[in-house]
Motif scaffolding. Structure first.
Motif, mmCIF file in Angstrom:
data_model
loop_
_atom_site.group_PDB
_atom_site.id
_atom_site.type_symbol
_atom_site.label_atom_id
_atom_site.label_comp_id
_atom_site.label_asym_id
_atom_site.label_seq_id
_atom_site.Cartn_x
_atom_site.Cartn_y
_atom_site.Cartn_z
ATOM 1 N N VAL A 99 -20.168 -24.254 27.186
ATOM 2 C CA VAL A 99 -18.762 -23.788 27.940
ATOM 3 C C VAL A 99 -18.648 -22.324 27.880
ATOM 4 O O VAL A 99 -18.473 -21.784 29.197
ATOM 5 N N VAL A 100 -18.462 -21.780 26.742
ATOM 6 C CA VAL A 100 -18.230 -20.138 26.750
ATOM 7 C C VAL A 100 -19.493 -19.226 27.511
ATOM 8 O O VAL A 100 -19.023 -18.667 28.238
ATOM 9 N N ASP A 101 -20.419 -19.486 26.942
ATOM 10 C CA ASP A 101 -21.569 -18.770 27.657
ATOM 11 C C ASP A 101 -21.672 -18.999 28.936
ATOM 12 O O ASP A 101 -21.707 -18.167 29.734
ATOM 13 N N ARG A 102 -21.634 -20.385 29.372
ATOM 14 C CA ARG A 102 -22.045 -20.623 30.750
ATOM 15 C C ARG A 102 -20.709 -20.091 31.610
ATOM 16 O O ARG A 102 -20.916 -19.677 32.888
ATOM 17 N N LYS A 103 -19.341 -20.148 31.149
ATOM 18 C CA LYS A 103 -18.183 -19.630 31.989
ATOM 19 C C LYS A 103 -18.462 -17.982 32.084
ATOM 20 O O LYS A 103 -18.142 -17.488 33.380
ATOM 21 N N TRP A 104 -18.860 -17.300 31.077
ATOM 22 C CA TRP A 104 -18.850 -15.848 31.138
ATOM 23 C C TRP A 104 -19.925 -15.412 32.215
ATOM 24 O O TRP A 104 -19.767 -14.867 32.979
ATOM 25 N N ARG A 105 -20.980 -16.146 32.033
ATOM 26 C CA ARG A 105 -22.290 -15.691 32.960
ATOM 27 C C ARG A 105 -21.889 -16.214 34.322
ATOM 28 O O ARG A 105 -22.424 -15.664 35.378
ATOM 29 N N THR A 106 -21.209 -17.438 34.676
ATOM 30 C CA THR A 106 -20.913 -17.735 35.911
ATOM 31 C C THR A 106 -19.867 -16.970 36.589
ATOM 32 O O THR A 106 -20.110 -16.503 37.807
ATOM 33 N N ASP A 107 -18.840 -16.572 35.717
ATOM 34 C CA ASP A 107 -17.910 -15.730 36.498
ATOM 35 C C ASP A 107 -18.649 -14.256 36.421
ATOM 36 O O ASP A 107 -18.151 -13.426 37.774
ATOM 37 N N ALA A 108 -19.361 -13.726 35.783
ATOM 38 C CA ALA A 108 -19.993 -12.495 35.984
ATOM 39 C C ALA A 108 -20.993 -12.428 37.163
ATOM 40 O O ALA A 108 -21.103 -11.609 38.014
ATOM 41 N N ALA A 109 -21.613 -13.744 37.571
ATOM 42 C CA ALA A 109 -22.265 -13.781 38.773
ATOM 43 C C ALA A 109 -21.476 -13.908 39.893
ATOM 44 O O ALA A 109 -22.034 -13.180 40.974
ATOM 45 N N ARG A 110 -20.422 -14.569 39.805
ATOM 46 C CA ARG A 110 -19.193 -14.511 40.922
ATOM 47 C C ARG A 110 -18.806 -12.861 41.230
ATOM 48 O O ARG A 110 -18.790 -12.874 42.374
ATOM 49 N N LEU A 111 -18.510 -12.347 40.216
ATOM 50 C CA LEU A 111 -18.233 -10.906 40.482
ATOM 51 C C LEU A 111 -19.187 -9.995 41.107
ATOM 52 O O LEU A 111 -18.734 -9.522 41.938
ATOM 53 N N HIS A 112 -20.351 -10.149 40.647
ATOM 54 C CA HIS A 112 -21.326 -9.202 41.557
ATOM 55 C C HIS A 112 -21.726 -9.909 42.645
ATOM 56 O O HIS A 112 -22.134 -9.047 43.793
ATOM 57 N N ARG A 113 -21.483 -11.253 42.916
ATOM 58 C CA ARG A 113 -21.731 -11.879 44.505
ATOM 59 C C ARG A 113 -20.857 -11.158 45.332
ATOM 60 O O ARG A 113 -20.903 -10.659 46.464
ATOM 61 N N VAL A 114 -19.465 -10.894 44.789
ATOM 62 C CA VAL A 114 -18.221 -10.400 45.572
ATOM 63 C C VAL A 114 -18.641 -8.751 45.845
ATOM 64 O O VAL A 114 -18.545 -8.276 47.031
ATOM 65 N N LEU A 115 -19.169 -8.178 44.689
ATOM 66 C CA LEU A 115 -19.460 -6.740 45.076
ATOM 67 C C LEU A 115 -20.598 -6.779 46.117
ATOM 68 O O LEU A 115 -20.460 -5.810 46.998
ATOM 69 N N ASP A 116 -21.478 -7.567 45.975
ATOM 70 C CA ASP A 116 -22.575 -7.736 46.884
ATOM 71 C C ASP A 116 -22.044 -7.668 48.189
ATOM 72 O O ASP A 116 -22.393 -6.862 49.474
ATOM 73 N N GLY A 117 -21.256 -8.558 48.469
ATOM 74 C CA GLY A 117 -20.190 -8.809 49.843
ATOM 75 C C GLY A 117 -19.569 -7.730 50.275
ATOM 76 O O GLY A 117 -19.412 -7.272 51.539
ATOM 77 N N LEU A 118 -19.202 -6.854 49.326
ATOM 78 C CA LEU A 118 -18.395 -5.529 49.840
ATOM 79 C C LEU A 118 -19.036 -4.442 50.012
ATOM 80 O O LEU A 118 -18.694 -3.389 50.337
ATOM 81 N N GLY A 119 -20.422 -4.693 49.704
ATOM 82 C CA GLY A 119 -21.431 -3.434 49.965
ATOM 83 C C GLY A 119 -21.410 -2.487 48.900
ATOM 84 O O GLY A 119 -21.654 -1.304 49.110
ATOM 85 N N VAL A 120 -20.945 -2.700 47.540
ATOM 86 C CA VAL A 120 -20.971 -1.933 46.575
ATOM 87 C C VAL A 120 -22.299 -1.561 45.984
ATOM 88 O O VAL A 120 -23.207 -2.584 45.720
ATOM 89 N N SER A 121 -22.671 -0.430 45.982
ATOM 90 C CA SER A 121 -24.367 -0.072 45.704
ATOM 91 C C SER A 121 -24.336 -0.676 44.219
ATOM 92 O O SER A 121 -23.485 -0.218 43.230
ATOM 93 N N ASP A 146 -21.882 -1.348 34.230
ATOM 94 C CA ASP A 146 -21.930 0.037 34.805
ATOM 95 C C ASP A 146 -21.268 -0.027 36.336
ATOM 96 O O ASP A 146 -20.538 0.782 36.648
ATOM 97 N N ARG A 147 -21.812 -0.997 37.185
ATOM 98 C CA ARG A 147 -21.455 -1.093 38.453
ATOM 99 C C ARG A 147 -19.937 -1.572 38.569
ATOM 100 O O ARG A 147 -19.590 -1.070 39.368
ATOM 101 N N VAL A 148 -19.631 -2.418 37.706
ATOM 102 C CA VAL A 148 -18.275 -2.773 37.746
ATOM 103 C C VAL A 148 -17.219 -1.861 37.318
ATOM 104 O O VAL A 148 -16.203 -1.478 38.070
ATOM 105 N N MET A 149 -17.699 -1.089 36.362
ATOM 106 C CA MET A 149 -16.729 -0.078 35.712
ATOM 107 C C MET A 149 -16.514 1.018 36.818
ATOM 108 O O MET A 149 -15.581 1.704 37.146
ATOM 109 N N ASP A 150 -17.744 1.455 37.300
ATOM 110 C CA ASP A 150 -17.849 2.592 38.206
ATOM 111 C C ASP A 150 -16.861 2.201 39.742
ATOM 112 O O ASP A 150 -16.060 2.837 40.185
ATOM 113 N N HIS A 151 -17.150 0.980 40.162
ATOM 114 C CA HIS A 151 -16.109 0.626 41.261
ATOM 115 C C HIS A 151 -14.975 0.783 40.928
ATOM 116 O O HIS A 151 -13.939 0.914 41.907
#
Length: 604
Positions: free
Chosen positions: A380-402, A418-423
């Motif tokens: 649950v915990v590991d899977r939840k964190w990695r699923t949320d992280a994947a969703r976050l980067h998928r949204v950043l890709d959709g927003l065109g964040v380098s 770093d990508r998340v923090m820089d954005h």
């Protein structure tokens, strides 16, 4: 004296309810009585003359119409199924000691014993009348044939003589046997007033009216049927409104009489047991909202919730000075020892809790599977964190964040922290023009005060423009995923029967369209979703680059373990990033733990 006073109040109020029923019947029969008088008078010549024939025809037609309406209302009230609480039935062969304890308690109180026992995944206990034929469990055809010549119809044979005792399942696991007995004493004492004919009849009438109103309100049939049910529901609603005060006073009198009767049984122990009731409720609520809810959202349901509440309350006793001394009780016999197979019943109750509080399916499947507490961190915990992280980067890709913003071209691309923090890092806002104390925009954008800082938004929390935009996109993405899941194969199928001789949740008469009946939390705001996703990304980076581990805290849910100890200071640093655009506190925390924010993390 209190018992007699409470019983007298209950009986008098029950008679008041029955008088309302009698008056309604009298109103329905009054036009028919007038019509009979007119018809008899006309046939004998006593009421005759010009115009009386028309009067007789009109009154007779009106009387027939009123009688038909009365019959329709009576059939609707009699045939409507009263509401029944979803519970897990406990057969006597699976809990003989529990049934024996309840019967001994009823004997001491000199009241009828409950007809059956059931468990509810909540911290409450009550008596529930299930005498309506629709609430009776189905019987094998062979049994009906064997008893066919005994002069008792199936409905009569299936009607229990006393209400069902519903017990909160957390009580069985947390309380000791003596404490459970003391807590159940006032509840079991309520079977005495329930056996009174007037009180039983008044309760049946009120439940029938309530069920009739529900049927009339929920009808989705043709226009003629809706019209007929609408009229019948309007009449039932008027009678139910007239009975409301009397029914409430009747139940209050029943409760008073039961409480006074139970004073003679374990009175001193009941005071101590009531403290355990409050503690059990606090631990159960914390376990559901902090531990079970994240698992349910991941498509997993903890199969030992009641055992988990013991661990949560033990942990609370260790942390909270107000709960000191409660752990010494754990050496006494727990009430769950009264069950033959507590694990099977705990599993059935845990699945019912997932359905009531989250709306999960009734059966396990690839996207809805049980999970043990030992597997919770990884499943649950590991899977939840990695699923949320994947969703976050998928949204950043959709927003065109380098993926390489702020880093050298030679550094690896990928889902990095770093990508998340820089954005989310924002520059200080420009100072306001000196000629005006404040300025703003019509679209609800950031408003700058005289000191140059951002004013709180509509939620009262400062937010940067980037974090607000990212939170909105995350909310939309999660809503789409939840809508697809709801419409997919994980929709609730028909309930099944549990194994180990234990009946599954009695939900065959329960509308699954109302799930969840008791949602634990309102929908999460965009700010909460963004905080959860950034925290998940930080935890993934800590696990992949600094050797941290996923863990389970019984009171706070998913937690990050660093060197075997729970890290409790991550939340404020994440809030500084998403609310103020300031990454300095989080970067200092990462540096102290040796987390490499520039390294890609593993996602699901």
């Amino acid at each position: 004296m209190g018992v007699e006073l409470g019983a007298h109040t209950a009986r008098s109020r029950a008679l008041a309810v029955l008088r309302i029923r009698s008056r309604a019947l009298a109103v329905a029969l009054l036009p028919a009585a007038v019509a009979v008088v007119l018809l008899v008078g006309g046939s004998t010549g006593h009421i005759d003359g010009p115009g009386w024939g028309v009067v007789r025809a009109v009154v007779t037609g009106f009387a027939v119409f009123v009688l038909l309406c009365a019959v329709g209302v009576a059939l609707l009230v009699a045939r409507s199924r009263p509401a029944m609480s979803p519970t897990v039935p406990v057969a006597e062969e699976s809990a003989p000691d529990l049934y024996r304890m309840v019967r001994d308690l009823a004997d001491r109180l000199e009241v009828p014993a409950p007809s059956a026992i059931a468990l509810t995944p909540d911290c409450d206990s009550w008596l529930e009348d299930r005498t309506h034929p629709a609430h009776a469990p189905p019987r094998p055809e062979s049994a009906d044939e064997m008893e066919g010549g005994r002069g008792l119809g199936p409905a009569h044979r299936r009607t229990p003589a006393a209400p069902v005792l519903v017990i909160g399942s957390p009580f069985l696991w947390w309380m000791r046997v003596g404490e459970l007995r003391a807590v159940l004493a006032p509840v079991v004492a309520g079977t005495g007033p329930s056996a009174h004919p007037d009180i039983a009849a008044a309760r049946r009438f009120v439940r029938g009216l309530d069920a009739a109103v529900a049927v009339a309100s929920a009808s989705t049939r043709g226009p003629l049927t809706r019209l007929v049910l609408g009229v019948a529901g309007w009449v039932a609603r008027i009678m139910l409104r007239a009975c409301r005060v009397h029914a409430a006073e009747m139940e209050r009198g029943v409760a008073t009489a039961a409480a006074e009767r139970a004073q003679t049984v374990d009175y001193g122990l009941r005071i101590v047991a009531q403290e355990q009731v409050g503690l059990a409720y606090a631990g159960w609520d914390r376990l559901l909202t902090r531990v079970a809810l994240p698992a349910w959202r991941m498509g997993r349901w903890p199969s030992r919730l009641d055992a988990g509440v013991v661990a949560a309350l033990t942990e609370l006793s260790r942390r909270d000075r107000l709960a000191e001394g409660f752990t010494s009780r754990l050496g006494e016999r727990p009430a769950c020892d009264l069950l033959e197979e507590p694990g099977a019943i705990d599993e059935a109750t845990s699945l019912l809790a997932a359905r009531l509080f989250h709306g999960g399916p009734a059966e396990t499947g690839p996207d809805w599977a049980p999970v043990d507490w030992a597997e919770y961190p990884d499943e649950v915990v590991d899977r939840k964190w990695r699923t949320d992280a994947a969703r976050l980067h998928r949204v950043l890709d959709g927003l065109g964040v380098s993926r390489t913003a702020g880093r050298g071209a030679s550094e690896p691309e990928g889902p990095t922290l770093d990508r998340v923090m820089d954005h989310l890092t924002s520059a200080p806002p420009p100072p306001p023009p000196p000629s005006s104390p404040s300025q703003g925009t019509d679209g609800g954008a950031t408003v700058y005060e005289a000191d140059g800082g951002p004013e709180s938004d509509e939620d009262g929390v400062p937010a940067t423009e980037r974090s607000a935009a990212l939170a909105a996109v995350l909310s939309a993405e999660l809503a789409r995923e939840e809508a697809a899941t709801t419409a997919g194969p994980t929709a609730s199928p028909a309930p099944s029967t549990a194994s180990a001789g234990q009946g599954g949740p009695d939900l065959a008469l329960w509308d699954d369209g109302a799930l969840p009946l008791f949602p634990l939390q309102p929908p999460r705001t965009g700010r909460e979703l963004l905080g959860d996703h950034v925290t998940a990304m930080v935890c993934c980076a800590a696990m992949d680059t600094a050797g941290a581990m996923p863990g389970l805290d019984w009171l706070d849910g998913p937690s990050l373990l660093v060197n075997g100890e729970r890290s409790a200071d991550l939340g404020p640093r994440v809030l500084s990033l998403i609310e103020e655009g300031d990454p300095a506190p989080l970067r200092a925390w990462l540096l102290d733990l040796g987390v490499r924010a520039e390294k890609p993390v593993r996602l699901v």
